[in-house]
Motif scaffolding. Sequence first.
Motif, PDB file in Angstrom:
ATOM      1  N   GLU A   1      16.527  36.133  -6.342  1.00  0.00           N
ATOM      2  CA  GLU A   1      15.812  37.321  -5.821  1.00  0.00           C
ATOM      3  C   GLU A   1      15.199  38.118  -7.032  1.00  0.00           C
ATOM      4  N   GLY A   2      15.669  38.128  -8.083  1.00  0.00           N
ATOM      5  CA  GLY A   2      15.066  38.766  -9.436  1.00  0.00           C
ATOM      6  C   GLY A   2      13.623  38.410  -9.516  1.00  0.00           C
ATOM      7  N   LEU A   3      13.896  36.938  -9.642  1.00  0.00           N
ATOM      8  CA  LEU A   3      12.581  36.241 -10.132  1.00  0.00           C
ATOM      9  C   LEU A   3      11.440  36.180  -9.056  1.00  0.00           C
ATOM     10  N   TYR A   4      11.767  36.286  -8.083  1.00  0.00           N
ATOM     11  CA  TYR A   4      11.093  36.304  -6.491  1.00  0.00           C
ATOM     12  C   TYR A   4      10.188  37.584  -6.732  1.00  0.00           C
ATOM     13  N   ASN A   5      11.130  38.802  -6.905  1.00  0.00           N
ATOM     14  CA  ASN A   5      10.630  40.090  -6.551  1.00  0.00           C
ATOM     15  C   ASN A   5       9.747  40.428  -7.794  1.00  0.00           C
ATOM     16  N   GLY A   6      10.020  39.793  -9.068  1.00  0.00           N
ATOM     17  CA  GLY A   6       9.442  39.923 -10.315  1.00  0.00           C
ATOM     18  C   GLY A   6       7.976  39.724 -10.114  1.00  0.00           C
ATOM     19  N   PHE A   7       7.903  38.307  -9.554  1.00  0.00           N
ATOM     20  CA  PHE A   7       6.405  37.633  -9.317  1.00  0.00           C
ATOM     21  C   PHE A   7       5.717  38.668  -8.263  1.00  0.00           C
ATOM     22  N   LYS A   8       6.195  38.929  -7.424  1.00  0.00           N
ATOM     23  CA  LYS A   8       5.552  39.725  -6.328  1.00  0.00           C
ATOM     24  C   LYS A   8       5.177  40.990  -6.722  1.00  0.00           C
ATOM     25  N   TYR A   9       5.998  41.827  -7.630  1.00  0.00           N
ATOM     26  CA  TYR A   9       5.494  42.921  -8.081  1.00  0.00           C
ATOM     27  C   TYR A   9       4.435  42.921  -9.010  1.00  0.00           C
ATOM     28  N   PHE A  10       4.467  41.936  -9.850  1.00  0.00           N
ATOM     29  CA  PHE A  10       3.577  41.382 -10.705  1.00  0.00           C
ATOM     30  C   PHE A  10       2.093  41.405 -10.242  1.00  0.00           C
ATOM     31  N   VAL A  11       2.035  40.462  -9.032  1.00  0.00           N
ATOM     32  CA  VAL A  11       0.655  40.360  -8.462  1.00  0.00           C
ATOM     33  C   VAL A  11       0.366  41.458  -7.811  1.00  0.00           C
ATOM     34  N   ILE A  12       1.142  42.191  -6.894  1.00  0.00           N
ATOM     35  CA  ILE A  12       0.702  43.708  -6.360  1.00  0.00           C
ATOM     36  C   ILE A  12       0.076  44.625  -7.446  1.00  0.00           C
ATOM     37  N   ALA A  13       1.058  44.847  -8.434  1.00  0.00           N
ATOM     38  CA  ALA A  13       0.554  45.785  -9.534  1.00  0.00           C
ATOM     39  C   ALA A  13      -0.507  45.460 -10.268  1.00  0.00           C
ATOM     40  N   SER A  14      -1.091  43.913 -10.325  1.00  0.00           N
ATOM     41  CA  SER A  14      -1.884  43.536 -11.116  1.00  0.00           C
ATOM     42  C   SER A  14      -3.350  43.727 -10.323  1.00  0.00           C
ATOM     43  N   CYS A  15      -3.056  43.485  -9.104  1.00  0.00           N
ATOM     44  CA  CYS A  15      -4.162  43.612  -8.073  1.00  0.00           C
ATOM     45  C   CYS A  15      -4.633  45.200  -7.928  1.00  0.00           C
ATOM     46  N   ILE A  16      -3.405  46.124  -7.789  1.00  0.00           N
ATOM     47  CA  ILE A  16      -3.875  47.432  -7.679  1.00  0.00           C
ATOM     48  C   ILE A  16      -4.486  48.043  -8.991  1.00  0.00           C
ATOM     49  N   PHE A  17      -4.048  47.575  -9.981  1.00  0.00           N
ATOM     50  CA  PHE A  17      -4.952  48.000 -11.453  1.00  0.00           C
ATOM     51  C   PHE A  17      -6.125  47.473 -11.560  1.00  0.00           C
ATOM     52  N   SER A  18      -6.114  46.290 -11.028  1.00  0.00           N
ATOM     53  CA  SER A  18      -7.805  45.782 -11.246  1.00  0.00           C
ATOM     54  C   SER A  18      -8.539  46.475 -10.310  1.00  0.00           C
ATOM     55  N   ILE A  19      -8.470  46.935  -8.970  1.00  0.00           N
ATOM     56  CA  ILE A  19      -9.000  47.494  -8.105  1.00  0.00           C
ATOM     57  C   ILE A  19      -9.217  49.053  -8.815  1.00  0.00           C
ATOM     58  N   ALA A  20      -8.483  49.623  -9.284  1.00  0.00           N
ATOM     59  CA  ALA A  20      -8.500  50.915  -9.758  1.00  0.00           C
ATOM     60  C   ALA A  20      -9.167  50.842 -10.943  1.00  0.00           C
ATOM     61  N   TYR A  21      -9.383  50.038 -11.777  1.00  0.00           N
ATOM     62  CA  TYR A  21     -10.421  49.960 -12.705  1.00  0.00           C
ATOM     63  C   TYR A  21     -11.857  49.690 -12.310  1.00  0.00           C
ATOM     64  N   ALA A  22     -11.962  48.970 -11.199  1.00  0.00           N
ATOM     65  CA  ALA A  22     -13.343  48.927 -10.834  1.00  0.00           C
ATOM     66  C   ALA A  22     -13.782  50.212 -10.171  1.00  0.00           C
ATOM     67  N   ILE A  23     -12.854  51.099  -9.888  1.00  0.00           N
ATOM     68  CA  ILE A  23     -13.449  52.578  -9.305  1.00  0.00           C
ATOM     69  C   ILE A  23     -14.262  53.051 -10.276  1.00  0.00           C
ATOM     70  N   LEU A  24     -13.840  52.988 -11.698  1.00  0.00           N
ATOM     71  CA  LEU A  24     -14.525  53.642 -12.739  1.00  0.00           C
ATOM     72  C   LEU A  24     -16.155  52.938 -12.794  1.00  0.00           C
ATOM     73  N   PRO A  25     -16.972  53.954 -12.607  1.00  0.00           N
ATOM     74  CA  PRO A  25     -18.389  53.513 -12.765  1.00  0.00           C
ATOM     75  C   PRO A  25     -18.716  53.086 -14.075  1.00  0.00           C
ATOM     76  N   SER A  26     -19.784  51.999 -13.860  1.00  0.00           N
ATOM     77  CA  SER A  26     -20.135  51.483 -15.357  1.00  0.00           C
ATOM     78  C   SER A  26     -21.767  51.604 -15.264  1.00  0.00           C
ATOM     79  N   LYS A  27     -22.401  51.291 -16.233  1.00  0.00           N
ATOM     80  CA  LYS A  27     -23.821  51.519 -16.404  1.00  0.00           C
ATOM     81  C   LYS A  27     -24.501  50.513 -15.730  1.00  0.00           C
ATOM     82  N   GLN A  28     -24.024  49.402 -15.377  1.00  0.00           N
ATOM     83  CA  GLN A  28     -24.592  48.567 -14.558  1.00  0.00           C
ATOM     84  C   GLN A  28     -24.019  47.745 -13.824  1.00  0.00           C
TER      85      GLN A  28
END
Length: 339
Positions: free
Chosen positions: A98-125
């Motif tokens: 259970e611990g390993l399963y939850n660890g992988f699941k939360y890593f995936v979800i948190a990583s994707c949320i963080f990457s989407i949040a970073y994309a919200i920041l505008p860039s110059k191009q």
Amino acid sequence: MNYVNIIIAILLAGFLIASQKAGVLYNALFLFLAVSVLTHLGLLIYQLMKGQFGIDYWQQNLIQLGHSYWIKLLIIGAFYAFIAFYNTSRLPEFQMGEGLYNGFKYFVIASCIFSIAYAILPSKQVNWPILAVMGCFCLFMGKEFIQYQKTTFDNAITLNNPFKSLAVVGQGGNSVLYNHHYPAISQRYAVDFILPNSTLDADGMPSKKLTDYTCFGAPLYSPIDGEVVSAESGLPDVAIGDSDKANPVGNFVTIKHSNNVYVLLAHMKQNSIALKVGDKVKQGETLLGECGNSGNTSEPHLHIQAQDHADFRKVTQTYPIYFKQNDKDTFVRSNDTLQ
């Protein structure tokens, strides 16, 4: 910079395509997420140190980018949303503590949320080459998810559960995303079964001992009426992490059910098959042998498929498989259970 973006886009496309072709897209996406998070985190820290996120910066770049900003955000959001859904749904909970399963699941979800949040920041191009690769990947994933939902087939063969006990589908389904057999015509509708709670050692990690796997040595009964047309029982069971690629199916039994319909059970235990060519078998009654770890295999499991030829090396078609379950004929897919 444009040439650099094109090169990175080509590398990303090659990485995704090669991973899918090798049947390890699920694993490769974990690596991609780790690299993605570290890269975005490093860029974020650098930009914060440069003081790039003031109000003037946001106003200037949002006005400059216009519709391009929202197109970028939509594609990146969809890209990481597909990864999050796929990798969390593909996680084999039955093989993990259970611990390993939850660890992988939360890593995936948190990583994707963080990457989407970073994309919200505008860039110059806007990096259009990378977005093009991400967009194509989203189209591919969408097509596969739709295809995966198909569970009804006109040419399906109905089998019994060969374990006669609760089994779990490791690989199976109508999509390359959930079934690594699917790209190969000679294995397209094959199903890999394991038994639950079979792979963990005392630390909750995959065991290196064959005897720790409840699959190993589990009795297998004929899933269909027919006649044995070929069998092999003398090959050794390989150690966890090894593989006998010269004998891909390992020890096996092939049963002829009717003209052009043969059922292959592969990776069986050494010297566990007592049947010989010509023996008649009865669905759910005849003991075929035991599940093992022979052939081209990563861990003890049963590979089963319905095919159009007695010799697995000459197969040109496999048939979708239904399994009898709760008085219904069920097409099983990855992570499904079979009673």
